[in-house]
Design an enzyme around this catalytic site. Structure first.
Site, PDB file in Angstrom:
ATOM      1  CE  LYS A 111     -24.380  21.470  28.506  1.00 15.57           C
ATOM      2  NZ  LYS A 111     -24.041  22.638  27.674  1.00 15.57           N
ATOM      3  CE  LYS A 194     -19.115  20.752  34.201  1.00 12.81           C
ATOM      4  NZ  LYS A 194     -19.144  20.754  32.741  1.00 12.81           N
ATOM      5  CE  LYS A 197     -20.802  30.032  31.817  1.00 13.90           C
ATOM      6  NZ  LYS A 197     -20.714  29.902  30.350  1.00 13.90           N
TER       7      LYS A 197
HETATM    8  P1  AMP Z   1     -18.855  26.899  29.589  1.00  8.11           P
HETATM    9  O1  AMP Z   1     -19.218  27.556  30.864  1.00  8.11           O
HETATM   10  O2  AMP Z   1     -19.396  25.523  29.489  1.00  8.11           O
HETATM   11  O3  AMP Z   1     -19.103  27.729  28.378  1.00  8.11           O
HETATM   12  O4  AMP Z   1     -17.268  26.700  29.647  1.00  8.11           O
HETATM   13  C1  AMP Z   1     -16.324  27.690  29.287  1.00  8.11           C
HETATM   14  C2  AMP Z   1     -14.914  27.238  29.628  1.00  8.11           C
HETATM   15  O5  AMP Z   1     -14.771  27.081  31.050  1.00  8.11           O
HETATM   16  C3  AMP Z   1     -14.509  25.882  29.030  1.00  8.11           C
HETATM   17  O6  AMP Z   1     -13.147  25.922  28.654  1.00  8.11           O
HETATM   18  C4  AMP Z   1     -14.725  24.924  30.163  1.00  8.11           C
HETATM   19  O7  AMP Z   1     -13.912  23.779  30.064  1.00  8.11           O
HETATM   20  C5  AMP Z   1     -14.322  25.770  31.355  1.00  8.11           C
HETATM   21  N1  AMP Z   1     -15.014  25.316  32.570  1.00  8.11           N
HETATM   22  C6  AMP Z   1     -16.361  25.292  32.793  1.00  8.11           C
HETATM   23  N2  AMP Z   1     -16.637  24.813  34.012  1.00  8.11           N
HETATM   24  C7  AMP Z   1     -15.440  24.503  34.585  1.00  8.11           C
HETATM   25  C8  AMP Z   1     -15.061  23.963  35.859  1.00  8.11           C
HETATM   26  N3  AMP Z   1     -15.972  23.655  36.782  1.00  8.11           N
HETATM   27  N4  AMP Z   1     -13.734  23.794  36.100  1.00  8.11           N
HETATM   28  C9  AMP Z   1     -12.794  24.107  35.171  1.00  8.11           C
HETATM   29  N5  AMP Z   1     -13.102  24.624  33.955  1.00  8.11           N
HETATM   30  C10 AMP Z   1     -14.400  24.822  33.662  1.00  8.11           C
END
Ligand code: AMP
Ligand code: TRP
Length: 332
Positions: A111, A194, A197
């Protein structure tokens, strides 16, 4: 009863990875654990956010939790900033966390990018705040996607460091729960990245609020290779796009990758993509519609958050007064 804590950042574009890697698993755990699900707005602030956007995304993530089937009667649902103890415990942990531990965090390196000197202190301290989130409630289990594994290990190390320093067993060592066939959903445009968002291409992800036509179009446009689908899981080796789509299909249908290659081995991607689009629409369509319905009802989402903040705040205050006593802070 064992306690679960987990959270999602309100940074917009909630996607299939968030659903399959995290939120859907939480729905299944809510009967067996005492569950606390947070919208981690303070974490979102580690990168610049538009204030109105942040408020809107906080409500949107809350609506996604509810629409996916998390029951606010069984679970506590709240936004992080409404319980001030998170920031306070993060400070106490910051004082016992060696810089060397933080320097190992790969997400910070990604990041912060090339200009690490310009990255904010908050971005660097992000995993310390995450440890505080979990340990403020003495949570024992943390269901997350694979990308959070390293942060969870740091949380365990911080809990251990606190316990050692103060010669106590106050904090449990929280365990990650990385569940299902899609713990790391990859971008639809590039199987080595990955799904995220923040990817500038909306075609890289399926959003939880996409309508049926958009989901079908994104699946059809997803990158593939020219070969037909393999008929064994080993045949996915070196074919990241095929592996990703098959993993998504398995997760959506609650089967395994072996089942999916048994059904589609030898077939062309076009046929498989039609089937994938159908199961994706069947799963996400009703959730997206329910999110819209919840967000259109004034006060509903805010009411859930308000009640959740009261319940979370009560636990947090109780634990913080014990923590103050342990570390020697005076409460006159
Ligand atoms: P975040 O969007 O970073 O706040 O992530 C929220 C939750 O979604 C966390 O538990 C992450 O590990 C999960 N997560 C985010 N992106 C992925 C992805 N591409 N595949 C699986 N889990 C994800
Ligand atoms: N860092 C997590 C993510 O980006 C979000 C998060 C913050 C979290 N605090 C947490 C997840 C506590 C689990 C437990 O995905």
């Amino acid at each position: 009863m064992n306690r679960i804590f987990s959270g999602v950042q309100p940074t917009g574009n909630l996607h299939l990875g968030n659903y399959l890697g995290a939120i859907r698993n939480w729905v299944e755990l809510q009967d067996d654990y005492d569950c606390i699900f947070c919208i981690v707005d303070l974490h979102a602030l580690t990168l610049p956010q538009d204030p109105e956007g942040l408020r809107g995304h906080t409500r949107e993530v809350t609506a996604a939790y509810l629409a996916a089937g998390i029951d606010p009667e069984k679970c506590i649902i709240f936004n992080q900033s409404s319980v001030p103890g998170h920031s306070e415990l993060a400070w106490l942990f910051a004082c016992i966390t060696p810089l060397g531990w933080l320097n190992r965090m790969t997400q910070f390196k990604e990041k912060a990018g090339k200009h690490r000197e310009n990255a904010g202190l908050g971005l660097y301290a992000y995993p310390v705040l995450m440890a505080a989130d979990i340990l403020l409630y003495k949570a024992t289990h943390v269901p997350v996607g694979e990308d959070q594994k390293q942060h969870l290990e740091l949380s365990r190390d911080i809990a251990g460091a606190f316990n050692r320093q103060y010669e106590t067993d106050y904090f449990p060592l929280p365990e990650p729960q990385i569940l299902g066939e899609a713990t790391r959903v990859m971008s639809l445009r590039d199987g080595s990245n990955k799904m995220s968002k923040s990817d500038p291409s909306d075609y890289s992800r399926i959003n939880m609020t996409d309508d049926a036509d958009t989901i079908a179009l994104k699946v059809r446009r997803a990158r593939t290779d020219p070969e037909p689908l393999p008929d064994t899981v080993d045949g996915l080796e070196g074919r990241p796009e095929a592996a990703n789509l098959i993993g998504i299909y398995a997760a959506l249908t609650r089967t395994t990758r072996a089942d999916v290659v048994a059904a589609f081995g030898g077939k062309m991607f076009s046929e498989f993509k039609d089937a994938l689009a159908t199961v994706a629409v069947d799963t996400l369509g009703p959730i997206g519609a329910e999110m819209q319905r919840l967000l259109a009802e004034p006060g509903l989402v805010d009411g859930v958050l308000h009640r959740g903040a009261e319940r979370a705040g009560e636990i947090a205050r109780h634990h913080l007064s014990e923590i103050h006593r342990i570390v020697g802070l005076l409460r006159p």
